[in-house]
Motif scaffolding. Structure first.
Motif, mmCIF file in Angstrom:
data_model
loop_
_atom_site.group_PDB
_atom_site.id
_atom_site.type_symbol
_atom_site.label_atom_id
_atom_site.label_comp_id
_atom_site.label_asym_id
_atom_site.label_seq_id
_atom_site.Cartn_x
_atom_site.Cartn_y
_atom_site.Cartn_z
ATOM 1 N N ILE A 144 1.144 -1.199 0.157
ATOM 2 C CA ILE A 144 0.406 -0.147 0.021
ATOM 3 C C ILE A 144 0.778 0.992 -0.054
ATOM 4 C CG2 ILE A 144 -1.796 0.961 0.951
ATOM 5 C CD1 ILE A 144 -2.750 -1.235 2.087
ATOM 6 N N LEU A 146 1.591 4.538 1.581
ATOM 7 C CA LEU A 146 1.773 5.058 2.198
ATOM 8 C C LEU A 146 1.254 6.824 2.031
ATOM 9 C CD1 LEU A 146 4.342 4.064 5.270
ATOM 10 C CD2 LEU A 146 2.265 3.288 4.485
ATOM 11 N N ARG A 147 1.568 7.028 0.957
ATOM 12 C CA ARG A 147 0.233 8.357 1.124
ATOM 13 C C ARG A 147 -0.872 8.630 -0.052
ATOM 14 N NH1 ARG A 147 3.888 12.616 -2.394
ATOM 15 N NH2 ARG A 147 5.550 12.165 -0.615
ATOM 16 N N GLY A 149 -2.854 5.670 0.227
ATOM 17 C CA GLY A 149 -3.072 4.653 0.237
ATOM 18 C C GLY A 149 -3.585 3.535 -0.628
ATOM 19 N N LYS A 150 -3.156 4.321 -1.864
ATOM 20 C CA LYS A 150 -3.573 2.881 -2.930
ATOM 21 C C LYS A 150 -2.723 1.336 -2.957
ATOM 22 C CE LYS A 150 -2.236 2.563 -8.056
ATOM 23 N NZ LYS A 150 -1.770 3.749 -9.047
ATOM 24 N N VAL A 151 -3.316 0.847 -3.023
ATOM 25 C CA VAL A 151 -3.057 -0.273 -3.061
ATOM 26 C C VAL A 151 -2.242 -0.964 -4.751
ATOM 27 C CG1 VAL A 151 -3.326 -2.964 -2.775
ATOM 28 C CG2 VAL A 151 -4.881 -1.560 -1.602
ATOM 29 N N TYR A 178 6.258 2.992 1.386
ATOM 30 C CA TYR A 178 5.089 2.496 0.747
ATOM 31 C C TYR A 178 5.197 0.974 1.974
ATOM 32 C CZ TYR A 178 5.165 4.048 -3.986
ATOM 33 O OH TYR A 178 5.131 4.773 -4.889
ATOM 34 N N ARG A 179 3.810 0.445 2.385
ATOM 35 C CA ARG A 179 4.012 -0.112 3.506
ATOM 36 C C ARG A 179 3.505 -1.742 2.495
ATOM 37 N NH1 ARG A 179 1.548 -0.638 8.768
ATOM 38 N NH2 ARG A 179 0.311 -2.731 8.979
ATOM 39 N N THR A 198 8.228 -1.055 5.651
ATOM 40 C CA THR A 198 8.440 -0.293 4.781
ATOM 41 C C THR A 198 9.348 0.010 3.417
ATOM 42 O OG1 THR A 198 7.515 1.303 6.670
ATOM 43 C CG2 THR A 198 8.301 2.594 4.611
#
Length: 779
Positions: A144, A146-147, A149-151, A178-179, A198
């Motif tokens: 995802i 982190l800025r 929330g896009k998968v 990105y998580r 991350t």
């Protein structure tokens, strides 16, 4: 919060209930503050309430922690939000990692487009041998941004014991964080918390040349000149030299088609070197990759002969106009050079970067057990087996260029490592190596040669100042080894006086590896050595009480004297008996303090009029000032009487986490009170457990107000490796914090229970000293 509606009276329910929770799949987190490692695990609240009432009948709060008795993960009620971390406790006991291990492959550190997500089940430990290990955990791998929330990815995976990888196509992704997470789908629970890391993506900087994939330092590439790569040394020798030297075992090894390494078949470091003259012009950053993990490169006729280890690594940056490139053999058959890269860089960027890393704002001090550098390869701390003074120069240069402005240089333990006139000293080895085992003789012959043939102490005193490095003569105070390794480490003076050896509490005989500072002869033996080395005007002396604490215990004559003076039997009291115990440990610590009083008086007597006073540093465990006193170390008195000039605190954990958890702030306060610099300690032997933990620990020490950072076993960073460029970060608080927040280092090397105590003294977690009890482990 779990709310339970009870359809039956509690008395009619089963007496026990089982909750299948996936909490342990999520790794705990760690805080690094002022030398303390704190652990924060998952937590939840269990509420019991009647169906028709809003107020709960009972609330029980659970937190994830470690049971100190067996090192198992547990959920414990009413634990604090975080607890000091227990660390690694061998041989079989260690904190447990989460069941799913997740990280990025290290290639991303060199190329941010090369992202490989690695995952597997944690290997089963000895503690879990009686339980059935997991063989698979199904779940999802999700990425995802982190800025916003896009998968970016969501795909099913099964986590198994073997390591598996998923490669991410990230080249088109925007800059940002990105998580990356594994979402477990464990039957019987709806909990989906799992491990995450991350991935950080930055704007590309093709015009820079990184010194190391694990550190932020860079040069500016010079686009006007081309890069030169040598991976076929047979062609390079034919083109740029007069050929391989005669009567040597130099040869070429074809590791891959079209690529030929330069190796020494016999592994004889005395053979003549190979010299190339490639006719380079301008400044270059040189990178090398070794064959069999070892090699020597010398850039320029008067350059340092650099020992290289393992991975492809940055060697040196310099103006190589018409310079010779020389390859020297190492003491390992078939070792040598596989690849050499010359990357053109601007002279101004070389000057700027090398100045920044060599002179950090915060003082860095190395503790150089320098003789370890001369073990024959492939021993882990070896520099390559070359036994020449130029390797002492390489150690000095290797310290200076990565930010060390002072070195605690070993001059001995039970033995001494210089030519002494004192009748009680024994130079290493104390017994002939030929009288020991063949393995011991091979391992320590290089150390013996350097000590007995080349006078290293004189060399570093002469050349250290030329490199801008202060040399502090370092002597350990309590490590005599006994008959270990055939007796090569135990001085003849120690062996001749068993009546001066240290006694454990309640023991029937003395210990065969330590001394009692109750005896004036023991005190004078160490002071004699320190005063002798001080005659040669080092930049200071270090009295090291960390090898090995405790310093003074329960010698029968000392116990009898105290009993006669006070009527109190020290063998029958512990810290439960106050103020008797406090009086006892303070009284006996006076005998250790006498060492520093005698040292200070003798140093002042031998200092010539107008000459500077030789500074006296001490090194003590950061166990807390009261525990130090119980170990025999009365820091407050040392400071008040002006017996010392600096304090180095070392995270040596020998008390099973009793006492203070290595908080350096009391020492910083003591230093401020008496205007003494305080150096916070890290251990180079344990740096490789986990790089981010080391860096976060250093940042915590800096934020606590230490005046400098010491690094034990610093000489291992004198040979060429990517990790050595982490060291300058320890003195650059701003760069260090920025690097931790922007790099992918922690994604590649997650901090887990097994490695969170990286940076602690490598002699930690071996013993169980306590201020309580009447047994042999009682202080």
């Amino acid at each position: 919060i779990f709310a339970f509606g009870l359809a039956q009276p509690i008395s009619e329910l089963a007496s026990t209930a089982t909750l299948e929770l996936g909490l342990f799949a999520a790794p705990v987190q760690f805080d690094f503050e002022a030398g303390v490692v704190y652990r924060r695990g998952c937590e939840f609240a269990l509420e019991v309430r009647a169906k028709d009432r809003e107020q709960p009948l009972e609330v029980i709060r659970f937190r994830q922690t470690i049971d100190a008795t067996n090192q198992k993960e547990v959920l414990a009620p009413s634990e604090p939000g975080r607890v000091p971390h227990f660390g690694w406790r061998p041989p079989n006991s260690r904190p447990l990692d989460p069941p799913i291990l997740l990280r990025l492959a290290p290639e991303v550190l060199s190329n941010q487009d090369d992202v490989r997500v690695c995952f597997q089940l944690r290997p089963t430990t000895n503690l879990e041998a009686s339980s059935k290990p997991l063989d698979a955990i199904p779940g999802q791998l999700r990425v995802i941004g982190l800025r916003g929330g896009k998968v970016y990815l969501e795909t099913p995976i099964t986590v198994r014991p073997r390591l598996e990888q998923v490669t991410l196509a990230v080249s088109g992704w925007p800059t940002g964080s990105y998580r990356i997470e594994v979402i477990p789908e464990v039957p019987g629970t709806t909990d989906r918390d799992g491990p995450y890391i991350t991935y950080r993506r930055s704007d590309p900087t093709p015009s820079t040349v990184a010194l190391s994939p694990v550190a932020p330092w860079t040069f500016d590439r010079d686009p006007a000149r081309s890069e030169l790569t040598i991976d076929n040394f047979e062609q390079a020798v034919a083109r740029w030299s007069t050929g391989l030297p005669k009567d040597t075992s130099w040869t070429f090894h074809e590791a891959q088609p079209g690529r030929k390494s330069l190796v020494n078949a016999k592994g004889d470091w005395r053979e003549a070197p190979v010299v190339l003259r490639p006719g380079l012009k301008g400044s270059y950053a040189v990178f090398a990759e070794t064959e069999k993990g070892f090699g020597y490169v010398q850039l320029g006729k008067n350059g340092i002969i650099r020992a290289m280890r393992e991975e492809p690594a940055f060697v040196e940056a310099a103006d190589l106009t018409d310079a010779e490139i020389t390859f020297h053999p190492v003491a390992l058959a078939g070792a040598g050079l596989r690849r050499l890269r010359f990357v053109p860089v601007t002279a101004s960027s070389v000057e700027t970067t090398l100045r920044a890393v060599a002179r950090p704002p915060l003082s860095l001090r190395g503790i150089a057990d320098w003789a370890v550098y001369f073990f024959p390869p492939p021993w882990h701390a070896s520099g390559g087996g070359r036994l020449e003074p130029d390797q002492l120069a390489a150690i000095l240069k290797g310290h200076a260029e990565i930010g060390f402005t002072s070195i605690d240089w070993s001059i001995g333990r039970s033995w001494v490592e210089y030519e002494s006139r004192l009748p009680n000293t024994s130079r290493f080895p104390v017994v002939p190596l030929a009288s020991t085992t063949p393995e011991t003789e091979r391992s320590y012959s290089g150390r013996a040669h350097m000590i007995n043939s080349l006078d290293p102490y004189s060399f570093v005193l002469e050349h250290g100042r030329k490199e801008g490095v202060e040399i502090i003569a370092w002597l350990t105070m309590q490590n005599h080894y006994g008959d270990a390794y055939g007796g090569i480490f135990s001085s003849r003076w120690f062996n001749a006086h068993p009546d001066w050896h240290r006694w454990y509490k309640g023991a029937k005989r003395a210990n065969d590896k330590s001394v009692s500072y109750y005896f004036p002869e023991v005190r004078s033996e160490r002071v004699d050595i320190l005063c002798e080395v001080a005659e040669r005007s080092p930049d200071g002396v270090l009295v090291d009480w960390c090898r090995q604490t405790p310093i003074i215990l329960y010698d029968p004559k000392m116990v009898a004297e105290y009993r006669a003076k006070t009527g109190v039997d020290p063998l029958r009291i512990d810290a439960n008996h106050q103020p008797e115990y406090n009086h006892w440990i303070r009284w006996r610590a006076e005998f250790v303090t006498e060492v520093l009083r005698e040292l200070r008086q003798r140093l002042e007597r031998q200092t010539k009029p107008g000459a500077r006073r030789i500074p006296v540093s001490v090194r003590v465990p950061s166990k807390g000032i009261f525990y130090n006193l119980a170990q025999g170390l009365d820091l407050e008195t040392w400071c008040r009487e002006k017996l010392i000039d600096q304090i180095q605190v070392d995270p040596l954990e020998e008390s099973n986490w009793r006492g203070e958890p290595h908080d350096v702030r009391p020492y910083v306060e003591l230093g401020r009170k008496y205007q003494l610099p305080i150096f916070g300690g890290l251990n180079g032997n344990t740096l490789f457990w986990n790089h981010p933990a080391i860096l976060r620990r250093a940042l915590g020490l800096i934020d606590a107000g230490v005046d400098g950072i010491e690094m034990y076993e610093s000489s291992k960073f004198a040979y060429i490796s990517p990790e050595r460029w982490l060291i300058p970060l320890l003195g650059h608080r701003g760069r260090l914090r920025e690097f931790l927040e922007t790099s992918n280092l922690e994604a590649c090397h997650p901090i887990l229970s097994r490695n969170a105590c990286a940076g602690y003294d490598n002699h930690s977690f071996r013993t169980d000293w306590s201020i309580y009890g009447l047994g042999p482990s009682s202080l």
